[in-house]
Motif scaffolding. Sequence first.
Motif: not given
Length: 119
Positions: A13-19, A109-119
């Motif tokens: 969610q918006a305002g959260g964190s990921l590493r 390059w790596g294959q990528g990782t999806q980051v999704t931030v919801s409102s």
Amino acid sequence: QVQLVESGGGLVQAGGSLRLSCAASGSIFSINAMGWYRQAPGKQRELVASITSGGSTNYADSVKGRFTISRDNTLYLQMNNLKPEDTAVYYCNAEVPGTTMGVMFNDYWGQGTQVTVSS
């Protein structure tokens, strides 16, 4: 060659964190710079943050003050106060000196990782 494996993406969610993490293997001692890029649907891939072997860092204006790049045996991207605009596929990149005449460096390059931030 260098192999890159990314992990840490997900839904937040918006305002959260990921590493995010990027594990490198192969000829890793030849790497002189690494970075994180991202690409949203219909958009061009853009540089988010980079770090040299000497520890010098660079950030896109849109993430400055919120994201932190670091490196030990693994490349990291700490993402705080995430916004919906940060939603994208994030890619790990490594730069190594070229070994062929006329080639200054090679990119991996790596294959990528999806980051999704919801409102």
